[in-house]
Motif scaffolding. Structure first.
Motif, short mmCIF file in Angstrom:
data_model
loop_
_atom_site.label_atom_id
_atom_site.label_comp_id
_atom_site.label_asym_id
_atom_site.label_seq_id
_atom_site.Cartn_x
_atom_site.Cartn_y
_atom_site.Cartn_z
N GLU A 266 41.01 116.29 24.53
CA GLU A 266 41.71 117.37 25.21
C GLU A 266 42.19 116.92 26.59
N ALA A 267 41.38 116.16 27.30
CA ALA A 267 41.79 115.64 28.60
C ALA A 267 43.04 114.78 28.47
N GLU A 268 43.07 113.95 27.45
CA GLU A 268 44.24 113.10 27.25
C GLU A 268 45.47 113.93 26.88
N SER A 269 45.26 115.00 26.07
CA SER A 269 46.40 115.83 25.68
C SER A 269 46.99 116.56 26.87
N PHE A 270 46.14 116.93 27.85
CA PHE A 270 46.64 117.62 29.04
C PHE A 270 47.32 116.64 30.01
N ALA A 271 46.67 115.47 30.26
CA ALA A 271 47.15 114.58 31.31
C ALA A 271 48.03 113.46 30.79
N GLY A 272 48.16 113.32 29.48
CA GLY A 272 48.97 112.23 28.95
C GLY A 272 48.30 110.89 29.20
N LYS A 273 49.05 109.93 29.75
CA LYS A 273 48.54 108.57 29.95
C LYS A 273 47.71 108.42 31.22
N LEU A 274 47.68 109.45 32.03
CA LEU A 274 47.03 109.33 33.32
C LEU A 274 45.56 108.97 33.19
N PHE A 275 44.85 109.60 32.24
CA PHE A 275 43.43 109.34 32.05
C PHE A 275 43.16 108.55 30.78
N ARG A 276 44.19 107.93 30.23
CA ARG A 276 43.99 107.28 28.92
C ARG A 276 42.98 106.14 28.98
N SER A 277 42.99 105.35 30.05
CA SER A 277 42.04 104.23 30.14
C SER A 277 40.60 104.74 30.11
N GLU A 278 40.32 105.78 30.88
CA GLU A 278 38.96 106.31 30.91
C GLU A 278 38.59 106.94 29.57
N VAL A 279 39.57 107.68 28.96
CA VAL A 279 39.29 108.33 27.68
C VAL A 279 38.99 107.29 26.61
N LEU A 280 39.79 106.23 26.56
CA LEU A 280 39.54 105.18 25.55
C LEU A 280 38.18 104.54 25.75
N PHE A 281 37.84 104.26 27.02
CA PHE A 281 36.55 103.64 27.29
C PHE A 281 35.40 104.54 26.83
N ARG A 282 35.48 105.84 27.23
CA ARG A 282 34.36 106.73 26.93
C ARG A 282 34.26 106.96 25.42
N ARG A 283 35.39 107.08 24.74
CA ARG A 283 35.33 107.27 23.28
C ARG A 283 34.75 106.04 22.60
N ARG B 19 29.98 102.77 20.21
CA ARG B 19 29.10 101.62 20.44
C ARG B 19 27.66 102.05 20.57
N VAL B 20 27.43 103.11 21.36
CA VAL B 20 26.04 103.55 21.58
C VAL B 20 25.44 104.10 20.30
N LEU B 21 26.25 104.83 19.50
CA LEU B 21 25.72 105.36 18.26
C LEU B 21 25.31 104.22 17.32
N ALA B 22 26.15 103.14 17.27
CA ALA B 22 25.79 101.98 16.44
C ALA B 22 24.51 101.31 16.96
N GLU C 225 22.37 98.72 9.18
CA GLU C 225 23.42 97.81 9.61
C GLU C 225 24.76 98.19 8.96
N GLU C 226 24.70 98.54 7.68
CA GLU C 226 25.93 98.94 7.00
C GLU C 226 26.54 100.19 7.63
N GLU C 227 25.69 101.10 8.08
CA GLU C 227 26.18 102.30 8.74
C GLU C 227 26.69 102.02 10.15
N ALA C 228 26.02 101.07 10.83
CA ALA C 228 26.37 100.80 12.22
C ALA C 228 27.60 99.93 12.34
N PHE C 229 27.84 99.07 11.36
CA PHE C 229 28.95 98.11 11.47
C PHE C 229 30.31 98.82 11.66
N PRO C 230 30.66 99.82 10.84
CA PRO C 230 31.96 100.48 11.08
C PRO C 230 32.04 101.13 12.45
N LEU C 231 30.91 101.64 12.96
CA LEU C 231 30.93 102.25 14.29
C LEU C 231 31.24 101.22 15.35
N GLU C 232 30.63 100.01 15.23
CA GLU C 232 30.94 98.95 16.18
C GLU C 232 32.41 98.55 16.08
#
Length: 940
Positions: free
Chosen positions: A827-844, A849-852, A877-884
């Motif tokens: 939602e943040a990215e949809s509101f701000a467009g590319k302005l917060f894209r770097s942070e959104v990509l990192f956090r997503r 990564r953490v779930l894996a 490992e099979e479950e975590a690999f796609p998440l990584e």
């Protein structure tokens, strides 16, 4: 259908109210009666009413003793022929005399039961001294009375077959047809009844057969209704006065005629309604009863609450028979139907139709007294209705509709007036309605006619109303027309005086004329009418006062304020004579005296002499203390100081004005002037305090409070500003315009930025931006920041959830937190467009990564052997690999943004995470170099 024989006598008045003017007396002997039953609930259940079959009248005799002897002979004799003869004579005596001879119906039935054996005995012998046709007829009657209808019909058929020339055959045929009708054999009954129609020897029986023929056809269903309608209308043509006969129908036919009209109405209602009547009546132009048929059809619909169809029948009659005498009654009947339906508007429209259709003089004169009275009643009702409607619409500010209603009322009053004994009063009402509708010329004519031609108790009011119209019309004309109009008013004033004598209103009129001539610039004429006012003995002090005012105004027009003061003082002397009631007039004159001083202040302002102007304005208060002009002068003194930019003096004068006149209409305006003076003098806090004080007195205070908040914002008083912001947000309604949305979001953002808000405001800001149809770059950025804030917090909560046994439960919680964080980040990215894209990509990416990582680090369930534990880890490992892989893909997207978006903190974090996830590719030192945005020709 049941049938029985019942001797009786009748004496009935033969009146059909809508056709016959005088009753006729019909006395006849009834041989027996056929009861055909009552109506059923449906058409299939309907039965015609009973018919009474009569023979010719007999002379009056005294039968009692003879009847007694014949009864005794019947009881004592053993001879069949004697018994039969005695029984016949008993019947004849009773039937012909029409009196009770002690031979009741119950006793007759008992006699016939005993007589059946005698009948059979006579037939068995084959010899009879009397007539065998009469014997068969009596046997049929005996069977009928003893409950043997089949044997009765058999004897009647035998009679018809053996003695076709007998006088009893027509009646026998009728009864055979009746039996077929009762048994539901309607075609057979139709054939039987039809054979009786041409019997000229039995016209009464033929008439009844024709009636029953119609019922036989009706009972065969709607396919035979056209024949039934023709038959029933033939019955009406023959029985009702018209082209085929004159006079009145016999009393015995009244019920049959009513029933005939009713069944025709029923058939029409089930088929084409009034159109069916028109088709049936196409070739019956000479019939006298069509209006009765239309009336029965309309009443049938009304009884069944089909009022619209009932009215349509009335309309059809009026259209088909425009010259029929019953047309007014049909028009009035539509009014009644709409009233029964509760449709007051349609009932009113029906009244209008009645009045309009019958308003022409020839039409009106052709009406009966009752119809004329109804025309008067409807006309007055409509006139009063439209007059009241106009008043109601006017109160609702629907002026065009109100004028139309009053115009309609005037038309009805005016049309009714010459046909009423209250001509003058009605013309007065018509004129009043015309005046309200804007038809002033018509109102004038009617008021004058009501006043001088048709005198009544309010003729004086009518005459004065005519004067008022002429006087008021002075405001509608100019130039020469105005001069002529003034002359007309003067003439009307003289006419009123001659007709109705002196009147207090005349003094007012003459004083008004003096003022009117003054306004025209005709000073001499103005003074003339002023003199007429002063010279007339009935002129009051107030009228003389008005006359003197004309003189005073002339002086004032010269703008010589000193001389004007002297003229007004003479008017003040008359005002003093008016006593306490003249307080306002005296005040007015004093104001005029003070006006000269006030104007001196105005002149000084125009000359730029501010201090002198202030002195003049302040002097007005000494001339007329506490007066409106003095208050205005004080206010203008403060304005003069503001214009001179003397802020402190202006502030002092404005505060004094407000303290002295807290409830004056000018006082609220001092607040805005004080705000200006405070701000211009560098006292922003006092300006804001002044706005807040004013807001407490306003019905809608928040716009003013927000202005105060804006001043606090400019002054750096964040705490005071935030307190107002929070109160406003709590009271604010959802925005209804883009500006309101931006304002509310800006206030929320300022509260958030100042640290004086909790997450509730962020939630509100985000929710409003989602729901809003108005967005701006600012509001979208603020909403994106709020969404990013909640996304980061949800990410932290996600990372804090450990994956412990049982894994399914903890994993469900962790995934829910992950979804929440993902939603906010997207939602943040949809509101701000590319302005917060770097942070959104990192956090997503970090969510995956953490779930894996946590999946791989989760504990192995207890109770597994070594092999099962190893297999469990492999499954993880099979479950975590796609998440990584998803985490690497998102971090890589951040990495790939460097050429277009540049390098920032969040891209750096993604590079660090990639070095951990894919050390072989990303765990090395980088040296960032700049490059040209344009490539050389030929480079790839």
């Amino acid at each position: 259908m049941t049938r029985h024989f019942s001797p009786a006598s009748i004496l009935r008045g033969c009146v059909l109210a809508t056709v016959i003017a005088q009753p006729a007396l019909c006395v006849a002997q009834e041989s027996f009666r056929v009861e055909l039953g009552r109506d059923g609930e449906t058409l299939g259940d309907m039965r015609p009413v009973f018919l009474k079959f009569e023979s010719r009248p007999l002379p009056a005799i005294s039968p009692m003793e003879v009847a007694r002897r014949y009864q005794k002979l019947f009881e004592s004799s053993d001879e069949p022929e004697v018994r039969i003869d005695a029984l016949n004579r008993l019947n004849n005596i009773r039937d012909r005399s029409g009196k009770d001879v002690g031979f009741s119906e119950q006793r007759e039935a008992a006699f016939y039961k005993e007589a059946l054996e005698s009948y059979e005995s006579i037939l068995a012998k084959g010899s009879f001294s009397g007539r065998l046709d009469e014997l068969l007829y009596q046997m049929a009657k005996a069977h009928a009375l003893t409950g043997q209808p089949d044997q009765s019909i058999a004897r009647l058929k035998q009679l018809i077959g053996l003695y076709p020339g007998s006088d009893l055959v027509p009646e026998a045929r009728f009864r055979v047809a009746e039996a077929a009708f009762s048994a539901g054999r309607y075609q057979e009954a139709e054939s039987g009844y039809r054979r009786l129609l041409t019997d000229e020897r039995h016209p009464v029986l033929a008439a009844k057969a024709r009636y029953m023929l119609g019922w036989s056809q009706f009972k065969q269903g709607d396919g035979a209704w056209l024949r039934a309608a023709a038959t029933f209308m033939d019955v009406l043509d023959r029985e009702l006065p018209g082209t085929r006969q004159s006079g009145t129908p016999p009393a015995s036919a009244l019920e049959m005629l009513e029933d005939t009209l009713r069944v025709l109405a029923v058939m029409a209602s089930r088929q084409g309604n009034a159109d069916s009547l028109a088709d049936w009546l196409a070739n019956r132009s000479g019939s006298a009863w069509p209006h009765l048929l239309y009336d029965r059809l309309a009443d049938l619909h009304a009884a069944e609450k089909r009022f619209e169809r009932a009215v349509s029948v009335n309309d059809a009659f009026v259209a088909r028979y425009p010259d029929h005498p019953a047309r007014p009654d049909f028009l009035a009947q539509s009014v009644t139907y709409w009233q029964l339906a509760g449709a007051s508007g349609k009932a009113r429209a029906a009244r209008e139709h009645y009045v309009q259709q019958l308003s022409a003089e020839a039409e009106y004169q052709s009406l009966s007294p009752e119809q004329k009275a109804r025309w008067h009643k409807y006309s007055r009702f409509l006139a009063d209705h439209y007059y009241a409607a106009g008043s109601e619409l006017s109160s609702q500010r629907e002026l065009v509709a109100a004028r139309e209603a009053w115009a309609a009322a005037a038309t009805y009053y005016e049309r009714l007036a010459p046909r009423s004994r209250e001509t003058g009063a009605l013309l007065h009402l018509a004129a009043d309605a015309q005046l309200l509708s804007g038809h002033r010329s018509g109102a004038l004519v009617n008021f004058q006619a009501s006043a001088y031609q048709h005198r009544h108790e309010k003729s004086g009011d009518s005459a004065w109303a005519a004067v008022r119209i002429l006087r008021d019309d002075l405001d509608l004309v100019a130039g020469d027309d105005r001069h002529r109009q003034l002359e007309r008013v003067s003439d009307q004033e003289q006419r009123y005086t001659n007709a109705f004598g002196p009147d207090a209103r005349l003094s007012q009129l003459r004083a008004d004329l003096a003022n009117r001539w003054y306004e025209e610039g005709e000073s001499d004429k103005a003074l003339l009418y002023a003199a007429r006012t002063l010279d007339w003995e009935d002129a009051g002090v107030s009228e003389r006062y008005a006359a003197w005012l004309v003189t005073a105004r002339v002086r004032q027009q010269a703008q010589d304020h000193a001389l004007a003061e002297q003229a007004w003082r003479q008017a003040l002397e008359l005002a003093e004579q008016l006593g306490p009631a003249s307080g306002s007039q005296k005040e007015h004159i004093r104001e005029q005296i003070a006006t000269s001083v006030y104007h001196q202040g105005d002149d000084a302002v125009e000359a730029g002499q501010v201090r002198i102007a202030v002195a003049h304005y302040q002097r007005v208060e000494h001339v007329l203390p506490g007066s409106e002009i003095a208050i205005n002068a004080r206010y203008d003194a403060a304005n003069a100081l503001l214009k001179a930019a003397d802020w402190l003096a202006a502030i002092n004068e404005l505060n004094r004005f407000r303290d002295d006149y807290p409830k004056h209409e000018l006082t609220p305006a001092t607040s805005e002037k004080l705000v200006l003076a405070y701000r211009e003098s560098g006292q922003g806090g006092k300006a804001a305090a002044e706005l807040l004080r004013r807001a407490e007195q306003e019905a809608v205070p928040w716009p003013t409070r927000l202005r105060a908040a804006a001043i606090y914002h400019d002054e750096g008083d964040t705490e005071s500003r935030n307190q107002l912001y929070r109160g406003w947000l709590a009271a604010a309604s959802p925005p209804e315009a883009p500006g309101e949305h931006l304002q509310q979001q800006k206030v929320r953002q300022r509260l958030i930025e100042s640290g004086g808000a909790d997450d509730t405001l962020r939630h509100q800001l985000l929710a409003r931006e989602r729901a809003s149809q108005w967005h701006s770059e600012e509001t979208l950025l603020w909403a994106a920041e709020a969404a990013l804030y909640f996304g980061a917090r949800a990410s932290r909560r996600f990372m804090d959830i450990p994956l412990i046994a049982p894994l399914e439960r903890s994993l469900t919680r962790k995934q829910a937190a992950m979804r929440e964080a993902q939603d906010y980040l997207e939602e943040a990215e949809s509101f701000a467009g590319k302005l917060f894209r770097s942070e959104v990509l990192f956090r997503r990416a970090e969510l995956y990564r953490v779930l894996a990582r946590d999946l791989m680090a989760s504990d192995v369930p207890e109770g597994l052997n070594e092999l099962e534990a190893m297999q469990y880890k492999m499954l993880l490992e099979e479950e975590a690999f796609p998440l990584e892989e998803q985490a690497m893909a998102l971090h890589s997207q951040n990495h790939e943004r460097i050429p277009n978006a540049g390098f920032d903190e969040w891209i750096q974090r993604s590079m660090t995470a990639l070095a951990t996830l894919h050390p072989g590719r990303y765990q090395r030192e980088f040296r960032w170099m700049s490059w040209a945005t344009k490539s050389n020709p030929g480079e790839t």
